[in-house]
Design a protein around this motif. Structure first.
Motif, PDB file in Angstrom:
ATOM      1  N   UNK A  48       0.750  -1.261   0.093  1.00 58.30           N
ATOM      2  CA  UNK A  48       0.273  -0.018   0.123  1.00 58.30           C
ATOM      3  C   UNK A  48       0.692   1.708   0.219  1.00 58.30           C
ATOM      4  N   UNK A  49       1.057   2.305  -1.320  1.00 61.80           N
ATOM      5  CA  UNK A  49       1.444   3.231  -0.833  1.00 61.80           C
ATOM      6  C   UNK A  49       0.698   4.698  -1.067  1.00 61.80           C
ATOM      7  N   UNK A  50       1.249   5.466  -0.151  1.00 56.13           N
ATOM      8  CA  UNK A  50       0.510   6.738  -0.188  1.00 56.13           C
ATOM      9  C   UNK A  50       1.211   8.205  -0.776  1.00 56.13           C
ATOM     10  N   UNK A  51       0.174   8.527  -1.709  1.00 55.18           N
ATOM     11  CA  UNK A  51       0.575   9.586  -2.359  1.00 55.18           C
ATOM     12  C   UNK A  51      -0.820   9.845  -2.747  1.00 55.18           C
ATOM     13  N   UNK A  52      -0.300  11.073  -3.394  1.00 54.85           N
ATOM     14  CA  UNK A  52      -1.455  12.409  -3.490  1.00 54.85           C
ATOM     15  C   UNK A  52      -2.044  11.974  -5.141  1.00 54.85           C
ATOM     16  N   UNK A  53      -2.760  11.963  -5.629  1.00 57.55           N
ATOM     17  CA  UNK A  53      -3.104  11.492  -7.041  1.00 57.55           C
ATOM     18  C   UNK A  53      -2.270  12.913  -8.026  1.00 57.55           C
ATOM     19  N   UNK A  54      -2.466  12.392  -9.579  1.00 58.16           N
ATOM     20  CA  UNK A  54      -1.674  13.488 -10.206  1.00 58.16           C
ATOM     21  C   UNK A  54      -2.391  13.597 -11.096  1.00 58.16           C
ATOM     22  N   UNK A  55      -1.763  14.636 -11.594  1.00 57.78           N
ATOM     23  CA  UNK A  55      -2.807  15.443 -13.187  1.00 57.78           C
ATOM     24  C   UNK A  55      -2.387  14.834 -14.577  1.00 57.78           C
ATOM     25  N   UNK A  56      -2.885  14.394 -15.130  1.00 58.64           N
ATOM     26  CA  UNK A  56      -3.490  13.034 -16.166  1.00 58.64           C
ATOM     27  C   UNK A  56      -3.263  11.755 -15.426  1.00 58.64           C
ATOM     28  N   UNK A 105      -4.688  15.728  -6.775  1.00 65.34           N
ATOM     29  CA  UNK A 105      -4.252  16.015  -5.892  1.00 65.34           C
ATOM     30  C   UNK A 105      -5.015  15.912  -3.788  1.00 65.34           C
ATOM     31  N   UNK A 106      -5.250  14.607  -4.475  1.00 65.57           N
ATOM     32  CA  UNK A 106      -5.919  13.944  -3.290  1.00 65.57           C
ATOM     33  C   UNK A 106      -5.292  13.394  -2.722  1.00 65.57           C
ATOM     34  N   UNK A 107      -5.215  12.459  -1.850  1.00 65.94           N
ATOM     35  CA  UNK A 107      -4.492  11.637  -0.729  1.00 65.94           C
ATOM     36  C   UNK A 107      -5.425  10.195  -0.792  1.00 65.94           C
ATOM     37  N   UNK A 108      -4.769   9.360  -2.112  1.00 70.54           N
ATOM     38  CA  UNK A 108      -5.024   8.238  -1.791  1.00 70.54           C
ATOM     39  C   UNK A 108      -4.064   7.126  -1.296  1.00 70.54           C
ATOM     40  N   UNK A 109      -4.343   5.551  -1.131  1.00 77.14           N
ATOM     41  CA  UNK A 109      -4.028   4.061  -0.959  1.00 77.14           C
ATOM     42  C   UNK A 109      -3.616   4.116  -2.722  1.00 77.14           C
TER      43      UNK A 109
END
Length: 296
Positions: free
Chosen positions: A143-151, A161-165
């Protein structure tokens, strides 16, 4: 910490991770004190979530022209991993999670040896995530914590730009119902417990997965009882990329030429016939619903 002490810690960590004897030997050859001292500051940055990717890029640009088997980079990743372990302990993350997460290193070496027939570390582009506390192995999944990216393809309920797993499926993952449910439970509890230390941009709003295991075509190539179908039932697929050929890495041992596709398993045979007749597999993008937000 001086270079000689770091070299000793690297050697111990390589043994504890059960790297192969030839990998341990090459790491020992690379772990010269002056080399480790030179790159110590960059190794520290590999353990910082907001600096790790740039640190990898810096190392890759500097080392790749002369690091044909990737062992210099692996050596520095092991140096960084020693600091990662200390940081995990400070955040009260269990040692078991550290060992499970860094278990990617011997697994990647084994996978590359199987495909290329030689010792090689070629996953530097990926492993900065584990070193920096962005990605964790929890049970059978990662499981990787990250922010959604453009495109990137996103479901309508998730913005940029929303935090997701992001959910990743290791090559040795067991896809039984009990193993999958246990992994999702562990992830929910883990990121809730360590939210302050790990979720620096806020609590995850969704679990997303992009993988060939979610490719729509697999429903016609595999029985309902298969582990891949079982995994896929946990997601609502909202997009697909039929041009993506990443499945060749995992399904056909990295072979992209149909003449060299292995046909050992039922899925390999079915997929080879499907593709030869004009079908496309690609990858799918899915969201796991509902997310157990109560614990995150």
């Amino acid at each position: 910490m001086d270079g000689e002490q770091t070299a000793r810690q690297i050697a111990a960590l390589a043994q504890q991770l059960a790297l192969s004897p030839d990998a341990c030997r090459r790491v020992g050859e690379c772990a010269q004190p002056e080399f480790l001292t030179r790159w110590a500051a960059v190794c520290r940055r590999l353990t910082e979530p907001d600096q790790a990717q740039q640190a990898w890029q810096e190392l890759d640009a500097a080392l790749s022209p002369r690091d044909g088997d990737g062992m210099q980079l692996l050596t520095l990743y092991l140096a960084a991993a020693c600091r990662t372990r200390r940081r995990f302990r400070e955040a009260e993350i269990p040692d078991a999670v550290f060992w499970a997460t860094l278990g990617c290193l011997p697994r990647f070496l084994q996978e590359t040896r199987r495909r290329q027939g030689r010792l090689c570390f070629d996953r530097g582009f990926w492993c900065w995530r584990q070193l920096s506390g962005r990605l964790f192995r929890l049970g059978t999944l990662e499981f990787e914590y990250r922010l959604t990216g453009a495109g990137e393809p996103l479901p309508t309920s998730v913005g940029q730009g929303v935090p997701v797993l992001s959910v990743h499926i290791p090559s040795d993952a067991g896809l039984t119902d009990s193993a999958l449910q246990d992994a999702y439970r562990q992830a929910s509890e883990f990121f809730a417990r360590h939210r302050a230390a790990l979720c620096l941009q806020g609590a995850p709003q969704a679990m997303l997965c992009s993988s060939w295991l979610l490719a729509p075509a697999l429903s016609s190539l595999l029985p309902e009882s298969s582990g891949i179908r079982r995994f896929g039932r946990g997601y609502r697929v909202y997009a697909a990329d039929l041009a993506d050929d990443g499945y060749c890495t995992w399904l056909f041992d990295g072979q992209t030429d149909p003449a060299h596709w292995p046909r050992r398993t039922r899925l390999q045979r079915a997929a080879a016939e499907f593709l030869t007749n004009g079908g496309r597999i690609g990858c799918g993008f899915g969201i796991r619903e509902p997310l157990e937000t109560g614990r995150l």
